[in-house]
Design an enzyme around this catalytic site. Structure first.
Site, mmCIF file in Angstrom:
data_model
loop_
_atom_site.group_PDB
_atom_site.id
_atom_site.type_symbol
_atom_site.label_atom_id
_atom_site.label_comp_id
_atom_site.label_asym_id
_atom_site.label_seq_id
_atom_site.Cartn_x
_atom_site.Cartn_y
_atom_site.Cartn_z
ATOM 1 N N GLN A 28 25.702 57.697 23.592
ATOM 2 C CA GLN A 28 24.338 58.038 23.169
ATOM 3 C C GLN A 28 23.553 58.773 24.256
ATOM 4 O O GLN A 28 22.385 59.096 24.052
ATOM 5 C CB GLN A 28 23.559 56.763 22.776
ATOM 6 N N CYS A 86 26.455 48.139 14.652
ATOM 7 C CA CYS A 86 27.631 47.770 15.457
ATOM 8 C C CYS A 86 27.214 47.126 16.779
ATOM 9 O O CYS A 86 27.830 47.384 17.830
ATOM 10 C CB CYS A 86 28.539 48.978 15.736
ATOM 11 N N HIS A 95 27.411 48.352 22.290
ATOM 12 C CA HIS A 95 28.012 48.614 20.987
ATOM 13 C C HIS A 95 29.322 47.813 20.931
ATOM 14 O O HIS A 95 29.939 47.562 21.972
ATOM 15 C CB HIS A 95 28.294 50.117 20.914
#
Ligand code: C6P
Length: 404
Positions: free
Chosen positions: A202, A363, A122
């Site tokens: 995540q 992103c 990310h």
């Protein structure tokens, strides 16, 4: 027995309608919805306890401080850290990584050194390192992946050398759903004495995290993705590392003594926590961790894994479906494109059916470039999603496909 219907009753927003259709919320990778237990605990703290922490001798301040520090202990238990001094509260994963990139860079990185990040990071785990490398004259190097979306450990092996200062890798890709073998990455890096930062934004919502078992040196995650409030996150760091790093920001709370000549810093973890913390949010986070722990992280993982397998199968049956990320270890995130339907069109039309998905580059622009695309549609699941909702997504996509 994991009773998803019962679980859903804790989340008032899930009974909303959007454009007259029942909400199907599949944007959990961006943020998760909040159970009553979290919101009510925060309201209660504002109504009945509110006072600044670590500052007052009065009753309310002490009570608020106790709640705040109990939250630190809740986080410690949740990620299985050794000590509360290793838990730094931040505003989220992004701030955790910025803190580390700055402090680590100041103390440990010099011209000619190298920092390794994976191709599936990310922007939060790219840009802070890029900025630090620029400042220090160091080089950012990229660990590649296979076409299936699996990290290439043999390439990492060849990249580690005496100039490597740190390896930064996400545990779960927010685009591909790949679960990276971070334990293996840590072992490889440690052979060179190189520390590893694991981006857990995540992974923390979906699996048991044990930082001692992973043996990672740093771990970052966000409260709002684990059913907690926005504006709070965590940087875990091994005490031995945190002790060596300078503060990130200056201000109240992070000091031991201030004179015009010189300031000495507070003990861990306060050295990294300048200013009034969002103590109501940390309490909310503790309640969220309590909530998922009561359901059982293993049960949540089993539920979401079954849902992901079901979704991968059903989505795979759609004509023109292209799924990005075919790693063996796949978490509750599925990115896809259908025929030549633009991801934005798909997202907008699904929205009109009450289905919330994310579209775009998520992103992760360098990853999009690696995949040779501009963006994807992404469905990401949480503990409250159901197979009926997967069916609604599949039916929605079919409807959009027919329109084109
Ligand atoms: N990804 C997504 O929709 P913050 O914004 O600080 O809470 O988290 C940043 C972040 C860091 N690492 C990973 C792997 C992430 O997925 C995220 C946030 C969201 O994918 C919002 S862009």
């Amino acid at each position: 027995m994991y009773d998803v219907k019962l679980v859903r009753e804790d989340f008032p927003i899930l009974s909303r309608e959007i454009y007259g259709k029942p909400l199907v919320y599949l944007d959990n990778g961006a943020t998760t919805q909040k159970p009553r237990q979290v919101v009510e605990a925060m309201v209660d703290e504002y109504y009945n306890v509110n006072a600044n922490v670590h500052r007052g001798v009065h009753f309310l301040s002490q009570q608020a401080t106790d709640l705040h520090e109990a939250s630190r202990e809740a986080v410690r238990q949740f990620i299985h850290a050794r000590s509360m001094s290793e838990i730094v509260f931040t505003r989220g994963t992004t701030e955790s990584i910025n803190l580390l990139a700055f402090s680590f860079g100041e103390a440990m990185v010099h011209a000619g050194d190298e920092v390794l990040v994976s191709v599936m990071e990310h922007h939060s785990n790219i840009v802070p390192w890029q900025m630090m490398c620029e400042r220090k004259g160091a080089q950012l190097r990229v660990i590649p992946m296979s076409d299936e979306g699996e990290l290439q450990l043999d390439a990492l092996e060849g990249m580690l050398n005496e100039r490597t200062r740190i390896v930064c890798c996400t545990q779960v890709s927010n685009v591909l759903g790949t679960v990276n073998p971070v334990k293996e990455v840590v072992k490889m890096a440690h052979k060179w004495g190189v520390p590893v930062l694991v981006d857990g934004a995540q992974s923390a919502p979906h699996m048991v995290v044990d930082v001692q078992d992973l043996d990672c040196d740093f771990f970052a995650f966000s409260g709002h993705k684990v059913y907690g409030p926005t504006g709070v996150g965590v940087l875990y760091g091994k005490e031995t590392w945190l002790e060596q790093l300078p503060p990130y920001q200056g201000g109240g709370e992070m000091i031991q003594k201030v004179t015009w000549e010189r300031t000495t810093y507070n003990q861990l973890p306060y050295k990294f926590e300048a200013g009034t913390p969002d103590y109501v949010a940390t309490h909310g986070l503790a309640k969220a961790l309590e909530y998922v722990s009561a359901l059982g992280m293993e049960n949540i993982e089993t539920h979401e894994q079954a849902l992901t397998r079901y979704a991968l199968k059903r989505l795979g049956e759609i004509e023109g479906m292209q799924i990005f990320g075919k790693a063996n270890e796949h978490d509750a995130v599925i990115s896809f494109l259908v025929g030549n339907i633009h991801h934005l069109d798909m997202g907008t039309l699904l929205d009109h059916l009450g289905i919330a998905v994310r579209t775009g580059h998520h992103c992760a622009e360098p990853l999009m470039r690696r995949l040779g695309i501009e963006g994807t549609v992404r469905a990401s699941f949480a503990l409250y999603n159901t197979t009926e909702e997967v069916d609604a997504l599949v039916e929605g996509i079919e409807q959009v496909r027919r329109m084109f």
